[in-house]
Write a protein that holds these residues in place. Sequence first.
Motif, PDB file in Angstrom:
ATOM      1  N   PRO A   1      25.852   4.323  19.146  1.00 52.70           N
ATOM      2  CA  PRO A   1      25.762   3.122  20.315  1.00 52.70           C
ATOM      3  C   PRO A   1      27.428   2.880  20.890  1.00 52.70           C
ATOM      4  N   ILE A   2      27.549   2.985  22.120  1.00 52.60           N
ATOM      5  CA  ILE A   2      28.806   2.497  22.873  1.00 52.60           C
ATOM      6  C   ILE A   2      28.452   1.723  24.001  1.00 52.60           C
ATOM      7  N   PHE A   3      29.032   0.754  23.921  1.00 49.70           N
ATOM      8  CA  PHE A   3      28.926  -0.239  25.319  1.00 49.70           C
ATOM      9  C   PHE A   3      29.546   0.275  26.546  1.00 49.70           C
ATOM     10  N   PRO A   4      28.872   0.678  27.624  1.00 45.89           N
ATOM     11  CA  PRO A   4      29.264   1.380  28.690  1.00 45.89           C
ATOM     12  C   PRO A   4      30.857   0.802  29.469  1.00 45.89           C
ATOM     13  N   GLY A   5      31.419   1.820  29.686  1.00 43.95           N
ATOM     14  CA  GLY A   5      32.780   1.072  30.372  1.00 43.95           C
ATOM     15  C   GLY A   5      32.449   0.429  31.554  1.00 43.95           C
ATOM     16  N   VAL A   6      31.670   0.839  32.310  1.00 46.20           N
ATOM     17  CA  VAL A   6      31.317   0.291  33.564  1.00 46.20           C
ATOM     18  C   VAL A   6      30.925  -1.273  33.228  1.00 46.20           C
TER      19      VAL A   6
ATOM     20  N   PRO B   1      42.605 -23.482  35.948  1.00 47.35           N
ATOM     21  CA  PRO B   1      41.854 -23.571  37.360  1.00 47.35           C
ATOM     22  C   PRO B   1      42.595 -22.638  38.106  1.00 47.35           C
ATOM     23  N   MET B   2      41.852 -21.654  38.869  1.00 50.88           N
ATOM     24  CA  MET B   2      42.355 -20.779  39.789  1.00 50.88           C
ATOM     25  C   MET B   2      43.356 -19.743  39.145  1.00 50.88           C
ATOM     26  N   LYS B   3      43.655 -19.795  38.153  1.00 48.78           N
ATOM     27  CA  LYS B   3      44.817 -18.683  37.554  1.00 48.78           C
ATOM     28  C   LYS B   3      44.294 -17.913  36.485  1.00 48.78           C
ATOM     29  N   SER B   4      43.612 -18.508  35.443  1.00 45.88           N
ATOM     30  CA  SER B   4      43.042 -17.471  34.124  1.00 45.88           C
ATOM     31  C   SER B   4      42.056 -18.164  33.412  1.00 45.88           C
ATOM     32  N   ALA B   5      41.581 -17.151  32.556  1.00 49.72           N
ATOM     33  CA  ALA B   5      40.435 -17.693  31.756  1.00 49.72           C
ATOM     34  C   ALA B   5      40.184 -16.344  30.753  1.00 49.72           C
ATOM     35  N   VAL B   6      39.639 -17.115  29.621  1.00 46.37           N
ATOM     36  CA  VAL B   6      39.421 -16.088  28.539  1.00 46.37           C
ATOM     37  C   VAL B   6      37.850 -15.973  28.371  1.00 46.37           C
ATOM     38  N   GLY B   7      37.196 -14.776  28.445  1.00 47.52           N
ATOM     39  CA  GLY B   7      35.643 -14.734  28.384  1.00 47.52           C
ATOM     40  C   GLY B   7      35.359 -14.121  26.998  1.00 47.52           C
ATOM     41  N   ILE B   8      34.081 -14.146  26.558  1.00 44.79           N
ATOM     42  CA  ILE B   8      33.743 -13.825  25.249  1.00 44.79           C
ATOM     43  C   ILE B   8      32.354 -13.108  25.394  1.00 44.79           C
ATOM     44  N   LYS B   9      32.100 -11.784  24.837  1.00 43.31           N
ATOM     45  CA  LYS B   9      31.027 -11.228  25.086  1.00 43.31           C
ATOM     46  C   LYS B   9      30.588 -10.441  23.557  1.00 43.31           C
ATOM     47  N   ASN B  10      29.517 -11.187  23.036  1.00 38.51           N
ATOM     48  CA  ASN B  10      29.100 -10.889  21.732  1.00 38.51           C
ATOM     49  C   ASN B  10      28.298  -9.568  21.879  1.00 38.51           C
ATOM     50  N   VAL B  11      28.569  -8.241  21.310  1.00 42.33           N
ATOM     51  CA  VAL B  11      27.950  -7.106  21.662  1.00 42.33           C
ATOM     52  C   VAL B  11      26.855  -6.994  20.638  1.00 42.33           C
ATOM     53  N   THR B  12      25.439  -6.838  20.859  1.00 44.01           N
ATOM     54  CA  THR B  12      24.374  -6.669  19.853  1.00 44.01           C
ATOM     55  C   THR B  12      23.688  -5.407  20.073  1.00 44.01           C
ATOM     56  N   PHE B  13      23.289  -4.973  18.870  1.00 48.39           N
ATOM     57  CA  PHE B  13      22.443  -3.752  18.926  1.00 48.39           C
ATOM     58  C   PHE B  13      21.343  -3.548  19.788  1.00 48.39           C
ATOM     59  N   ASN B  14      20.756  -4.894  19.987  1.00 48.69           N
ATOM     60  CA  ASN B  14      19.428  -4.920  20.678  1.00 48.69           C
ATOM     61  C   ASN B  14      19.520  -4.834  22.109  1.00 48.69           C
ATOM     62  N   GLU B  15      20.650  -4.779  22.720  1.00 43.77           N
ATOM     63  CA  GLU B  15      20.874  -4.778  24.032  1.00 43.77           C
ATOM     64  C   GLU B  15      20.385  -3.348  24.717  1.00 43.77           C
ATOM     65  N   PRO B  16      19.733  -3.518  25.802  1.00 41.61           N
ATOM     66  CA  PRO B  16      18.937  -2.203  26.443  1.00 41.61           C
ATOM     67  C   PRO B  16      19.718  -0.876  26.495  1.00 41.61           C
ATOM     68  N   GLN B  17      21.297  -0.894  26.959  1.00 43.49           N
ATOM     69  CA  GLN B  17      21.827  -0.128  27.066  1.00 43.49           C
ATOM     70  C   GLN B  17      22.166   1.011  25.978  1.00 43.49           C
ATOM     71  N   PHE B  18      21.815   0.488  24.723  1.00 43.63           N
ATOM     72  CA  PHE B  18      22.141   1.329  23.582  1.00 43.63           C
ATOM     73  C   PHE B  18      21.019   2.036  23.478  1.00 43.63           C
ATOM     74  N   THR B  19      19.894   1.958  24.077  1.00 44.73           N
ATOM     75  CA  THR B  19      18.754   3.025  23.808  1.00 44.73           C
ATOM     76  C   THR B  19      19.320   4.531  24.343  1.00 44.73           C
ATOM     77  N   GLY B  20      19.979   4.337  25.320  1.00 45.06           N
ATOM     78  CA  GLY B  20      20.183   5.548  26.125  1.00 45.06           C
ATOM     79  C   GLY B  20      21.702   5.962  25.912  1.00 45.06           C
ATOM     80  N   HIS B  21      22.638   5.056  25.400  1.00 43.75           N
ATOM     81  CA  HIS B  21      24.041   5.119  25.671  1.00 43.75           C
ATOM     82  C   HIS B  21      24.722   4.872  24.309  1.00 43.75           C
ATOM     83  N   PHE B  22      24.828   5.374  23.305  1.00 46.49           N
ATOM     84  CA  PHE B  22      24.094   6.628  22.891  1.00 46.49           C
ATOM     85  C   PHE B  22      23.188   6.395  21.847  1.00 46.49           C
ATOM     86  N   PRO B  23      21.981   7.061  21.691  1.00 51.54           N
ATOM     87  CA  PRO B  23      21.071   6.596  20.839  1.00 51.54           C
ATOM     88  C   PRO B  23      21.741   6.893  19.226  1.00 51.54           C
TER      89      PRO B  23
END
Length: 154
Positions: A61-66, A36-58
Amino acid sequence: MTETAIPTVADIQLIKRILPHRYPFLLVDKVRDIVPMKSAVGIKNVTFNEPQFTGHFPDMPIFPGVQIIEAMAQTAAVMVGVSMDLADKNMLVYFMGVESCKFRRKVGPGDQMVMTVTTKRGGGKVWKFSARAEVEGELAAEAEFTAMMDFPKG
């Protein structure tokens, strides 16, 4: 009256009760190891069907830095939301600045990003965090960021 313990894990259902983000901009699947109030660990499972991959890059596919930075920030917001019992309270979070950001490794479909966030300053409306994202133990990105938490009244 018993005091409710602060959870150390937030599943997707609790995350959705804290963050206003929804598909395609909800970028964290689970938050664990919440101190609490100090730290945490987040998990993001990156999958091919995410919309950013249709244009970054076809063809590569690279998950955008932003979006990596946004996923780290969402992890921090969930940590704050869990710490302050803000589920179902309509908290909003606004970026104020990103500093010392470096990208070290490409992230793509099939990768699991493990994001560690640590509070550098917080407790009021303006918070500062340091964060790093790793894939298979290899540093993918790191940054410090400042955010304003718009807490509900009452």
